[in-house]
Scaffold this active site. Structure first.
Site, mmCIF file in Angstrom:
data_model
loop_
_atom_site.group_PDB
_atom_site.id
_atom_site.type_symbol
_atom_site.label_atom_id
_atom_site.label_comp_id
_atom_site.label_asym_id
_atom_site.label_seq_id
_atom_site.Cartn_x
_atom_site.Cartn_y
_atom_site.Cartn_z
ATOM 1 N N ARG A 1 -1.326 12.043 12.058
ATOM 2 C CA ARG A 1 -2.459 11.864 11.132
ATOM 3 C C ARG A 1 -2.112 10.832 10.053
ATOM 4 N NH1 ARG A 1 -3.509 12.302 5.366
ATOM 5 N NH2 ARG A 1 -5.706 12.788 5.102
ATOM 6 N N VAL A 2 -3.026 9.912 9.808
ATOM 7 C CA VAL A 2 -2.880 8.932 8.731
ATOM 8 C C VAL A 2 -4.110 9.059 7.839
ATOM 9 C CG1 VAL A 2 -2.854 6.460 8.213
ATOM 10 C CG2 VAL A 2 -1.465 7.347 10.097
ATOM 11 N N GLY A 3 -3.887 9.081 6.540
ATOM 12 C CA GLY A 3 -5.000 9.222 5.604
ATOM 13 C C GLY A 3 -5.472 7.894 5.058
ATOM 14 N N ASP A 4 -6.090 7.958 3.907
ATOM 15 C CA ASP A 4 -6.662 6.757 3.275
ATOM 16 C C ASP A 4 -5.609 5.887 2.578
ATOM 17 O OD1 ASP A 4 -6.259 8.934 1.428
ATOM 18 O OD2 ASP A 4 -7.297 7.734 -0.079
ATOM 19 N N SER B 1 4.485 15.590 -2.571
ATOM 20 C CA SER B 1 3.360 14.876 -1.951
ATOM 21 C C SER B 1 3.585 13.375 -1.834
ATOM 22 C CB SER B 1 2.087 15.148 -2.750
ATOM 23 O OG SER B 1 2.315 14.865 -4.106
ATOM 24 N N THR C 1 -7.152 9.296 -4.641
ATOM 25 C CA THR C 1 -6.327 10.432 -4.248
ATOM 26 C C THR C 1 -7.251 11.528 -3.739
ATOM 27 O OG1 THR C 1 -4.650 12.027 -4.970
ATOM 28 C CG2 THR C 1 -6.282 11.384 -6.599
ATOM 29 N N GLY C 2 -6.698 12.433 -2.959
ATOM 30 C CA GLY C 2 -7.512 13.518 -2.428
ATOM 31 C C GLY C 2 -7.630 13.434 -0.910
ATOM 32 N N THR D 1 2.168 7.839 -0.398
ATOM 33 C CA THR D 1 1.994 9.280 -0.222
ATOM 34 C C THR D 1 2.730 9.784 1.007
ATOM 35 O OG1 THR D 1 0.285 11.004 -0.120
ATOM 36 C CG2 THR D 1 -0.043 9.109 1.286
ATOM 37 N N THR E 1 -0.932 12.113 -4.116
ATOM 38 C CA THR E 1 -0.663 10.681 -3.938
ATOM 39 C C THR E 1 -0.534 9.970 -5.279
ATOM 40 O OG1 THR E 1 -1.901 10.636 -1.894
ATOM 41 C CG2 THR E 1 -1.755 8.559 -3.082
ATOM 42 N N GLY F 1 -8.100 12.204 2.319
ATOM 43 C CA GLY F 1 -8.229 10.833 2.788
ATOM 44 C C GLY F 1 -9.387 10.601 3.733
HETATM 45 N N1 ASP Z 1 -5.054 10.803 -0.006
HETATM 46 C C1 ASP Z 1 -3.926 11.417 0.611
HETATM 47 C C2 ASP Z 1 -4.169 11.556 2.086
HETATM 48 O O1 ASP Z 1 -5.266 11.877 2.486
HETATM 49 C C3 ASP Z 1 -3.568 12.766 0.067
HETATM 50 C C4 ASP Z 1 -3.648 12.998 -1.408
HETATM 51 O O2 ASP Z 1 -3.955 12.136 -2.199
HETATM 52 O O3 ASP Z 1 -3.382 14.130 -1.788
HETATM 53 O O4 ASP Z 1 -3.236 11.412 2.828
#
Ligand code: ASP
Length: 342
Positions: free
Chosen positions: A230-233, A100, A253-254, A220, A202, A256
């Site tokens: 796609r771009v996350g947080d 990850s 984390t989690g 991450t 992450t 995004g």
């Molecule tokens: N926060 C990350 C994202 O959304 C993924 C993760 O933390 O598992 O890209």
């Protein structure tokens, strides 16, 4: 009294409140972690330099243990928190066994590993990269964006090109193992964010150095088998990471998308600015998500530290944990309290 001193006094008052059993999150979910942090906080009522003589490092998930060790080494030598954060997460970026972050990270639907990262220092400087391919240390590219350009974020091919021009080599980030998993995934091609599958998502790391200054880093490969582009947080300042040297720092984390829609880490730092303890702030940020969204199928975890060295954490579901190194000692993993009792 200076505003910083006022803040410290407020935060210690909040810590005493925590000892008395005052938690803003869903009642009945208090964990040993919360008790432990409350106890720690209650023993100190001095300025940060007195409380954390040897620094403080917290980081997400089990891979945080090795990251903290590297970060603590930098802090112990008198290094800046931002350098400690960068060095710490680099260890995880180059580990091919993590699926990850960085090398070996799960690719997108088209089999391409795309990386997101950001960094912030004690002076309010920030740098980030997103949707970047082929570079082993996205956090170092983010650092270079921060230090060497007038910008905050570079994306995609531009970020990759900047990294190469800065002297970084290109590498194939798709390991045979993650290629195999992707090929298995292609059979069903079902995209569903999964909660806590292997406990190594992450890496977000925030630290306090020997000067009492804060810094943080977040990196991450994002959600496995995400849509291309796609771009996350994680590379977004105020979502995956936020640092305000007068107040505190937080990382996420989690899923995004949920963090971005609530400006999660900026919210946590702002709540701390208004006097909330890190624990109260993390709980409120999770609660805001849970009150507006159907949270059954995704996880969010926050960790935060304030200028006084108090730590907080909260998640939607059970299973989130973080590593803590305090006063130069590795204190191991802490299980985080959750909004949902499922
Ligand atoms: N926060 C990350 C994202 O959304 C993924 C993760 O933390 O598992 O890209």
């Amino acid at each position: 009294m200076s505003s910083r001193r006022t803040f410290i006094a407020t935060s210690f008052a909040a810590a005493v409140g925590a000892v008395a059993g005052y938690f803003t999150g869903k009642p009945g979910n208090e964990t040993p972690h919360q008790e432990r942090i409350a106890e720690d906080s209650s023993t100190s009522n001095s300025p940060p330099a007195e409380v954390y003589k040897k620094g403080l490092v917290i980081s997400t998930w089990y891979h945080g243990l090795v990251a903290n060790a590297a970060a603590q080494e930098v802090i112990a030598k008198g290094g800046r928190a931002v350098d400690a954060a960068q060095q710490g997460v680099m260890i995880v970026e180059e580990d091919p066994t993590g699926t990850s972050v960085g090398l070996g990270g799960a690719p997108d639907r088209e089999g391409k590993v795309t990386l997101d990262a950001c960094i912030m220092d004690d002076k309010g400087n920030a740098g980030a990269v997103c949707f970047m391919e082929d570079i082993l240390h996205p956090i170092s590219v983010a650092r270079k964006v921060m230090d060497d350009t007038p910008h905050v974020m570079l994306a995609g091919e531009g970020a990759r090109q900047f990294a190469i021009e800065s002297g970084m080599d290109t590498v194939n980030l798709l390991t045979p193992e993650s290629k195999l998993l992707w090929e298995e995934w292609l059979v069903t091609s079902q995209y569903k964010p999964i909660i806590n599958v292997e406990n190594h998502d992450t890496i977000g790391l925030v630290a306090i150095d020997l000067e009492g200054n804060l810094g943080g880093a977040c990196t991450t490969s994002g959600l496995g088998y995400k849509m291309r582009g796609r771009v996350g947080d994680s590379p977004i300042i105020g979502a995956g990471l936020y640092v305000d040297n007068e107040v505190g720092a937080a990382t996420a984390t989690g899923l995004g998308e949920a963090v971005m829609k609530t400006c999660g880490t900026f919210l946590i730092v702002e709540l701390m600015r208004q006097g909330a303890s890190p624990q109260e702030a993390c709980e409120e940020a999770v609660t805001r998500i849970c009150e507006k969204q159907d949270y059954a199928d995704f996880q969010i975890g926050y960790i935060a530290v304030n200028k006084a060295g108090e730590v907080g954490s909260y998640a939607i579901h059970k299973g989130f944990n973080y590593a803590i190194t305090k006063d130069g000692k590795d204190l191991g993993m802490v299980n985080v309290g959750s909004y949902s009792s499922d």
